[in-house]
Design an enzyme around this catalytic site. Structure first.
Site, PDB file in Angstrom:
ATOM      1  N   THR A  65     -31.668  -7.186 -30.122  1.00 12.13           N
ATOM      2  CA  THR A  65     -32.078  -6.200 -31.109  1.00 12.13           C
ATOM      3  C   THR A  65     -31.235  -4.941 -30.966  1.00 12.13           C
ATOM      4  OG1 THR A  65     -33.974  -5.095 -32.132  1.00 12.13           O
ATOM      5  CG2 THR A  65     -33.895  -5.098 -29.725  1.00 12.13           C
ATOM      6  N   CYS A  66     -31.227  -4.168 -32.037  1.00 10.72           N
ATOM      7  CA  CYS A  66     -30.623  -2.836 -32.059  1.00 10.72           C
ATOM      8  C   CYS A  66     -31.524  -2.002 -32.975  1.00 10.72           C
ATOM      9  CB  CYS A  66     -29.168  -2.886 -32.541  1.00 10.72           C
ATOM     10  SG  CYS A  66     -28.956  -3.553 -34.202  1.00 10.72           S
ATOM     11  N   ARG A  67     -31.049  -0.921 -33.519  1.00 11.99           N
ATOM     12  CA  ARG A  67     -31.911  -0.081 -34.350  1.00 11.99           C
ATOM     13  C   ARG A  67     -32.232  -0.744 -35.683  1.00 11.99           C
ATOM     14  NH1 ARG A  67     -31.673   3.135 -38.437  1.00 11.99           N
ATOM     15  NH2 ARG A  67     -29.413   3.261 -38.512  1.00 11.99           N
ATOM     16  N   GLY A  69     -30.489  -3.805 -36.841  1.00 12.40           N
ATOM     17  CA  GLY A  69     -30.046  -5.195 -36.887  1.00 12.40           C
ATOM     18  C   GLY A  69     -28.583  -5.339 -37.268  1.00 12.40           C
ATOM     19  N   LEU A  94     -35.185  -2.600 -34.488  1.00 15.55           N
ATOM     20  CA  LEU A  94     -36.292  -1.760 -34.031  1.00 15.55           C
ATOM     21  C   LEU A  94     -37.007  -1.080 -35.195  1.00 15.55           C
ATOM     22  CD1 LEU A  94     -37.887  -0.381 -31.715  1.00 15.55           C
ATOM     23  CD2 LEU A  94     -36.054   1.294 -31.588  1.00 15.55           C
TER      24      LEU A  94
END
Length: 177
Positions: A65-67, A69, A94
């Site tokens: 995951t990241c902020r 996607g 996220l």
């Protein structure tokens, strides 16, 4: 054939993590992770990804995951490469996780992410240069040009002098243990 990541909705990821079937790995930088992250996620910043070993994942799904996607999807082949089996990505990252009402650990006392600090300072300097150039003297337009040139250089070279300067400020220094 290059490896890719299989998208999963935040609710599906939450269920897999809760049942201990998955390992959630956050690829954002340390300052981003410190401010806000999914509980139980491991921090493995993309900038140092190859330099840090992943935990043993036999029998466990790996979900990145990241902020939003986008960073994860853009680096899908790189992230999937060290894994023998399938790897997944949280659709929407996220932000989507939080919009779904799932728990997020937030530390509002942590400094703003460095790139947000750069955006705030650079935007403020450009605005000040334009306003001062218009109201006081056209020479102040040079401030806006200087900041714009610095941002262009940072984008091309990967070196951001403003971020380096902001990192020296007291609130961005690591707290001694």
């Amino acid at each position: 054939m290059p490896k890719s990541l299989i998208p999963l909705a935040p609710e599906a990821v939450e269920a897999r993590v809760r049942e201990d079937h998955a390992l959630l790995i956050d690829i954002r930088e340390d300052d981003e992770f410190a401010r806000r992250h999914i509980p139980g996620a491991l921090s493995r910043p993309l900038s140092r990804f190859e330099g840090v070993a992943l935990p043993e994942t036999a029998g466990t799904e790996v979900i990145y995951t990241c902020r939003s996607g986008m960073r994860t999807t853009a680096n899908a082949a790189r992230l999937a490469a060290p894994l023998g089996g399938a790897a997944y990505v949280v659709t929407g990252g996220l932000d989507a996780w939080e919009r779904a009402g799932l728990p997020v650990e937030a530390n509002r006392k942590a400094p703003l992410e460095m790139m947000r600090q750069v955006q705030i300072v650079a935007g403020s300097l450009v605005l000040a240069g334009v306003l001062l150039g218009w109201l006081v003297s056209p020479a102040f337009f040079g401030l806006s040009a200087f900041v714009g040139a610095g941002l262009a250089f940072a984008g091309v070279s990967g070196f951001c002098g403003m971020a380096r300067l902001l990192a020296l400020l007291p609130w961005n220094r690591p707290v001694a243990a």
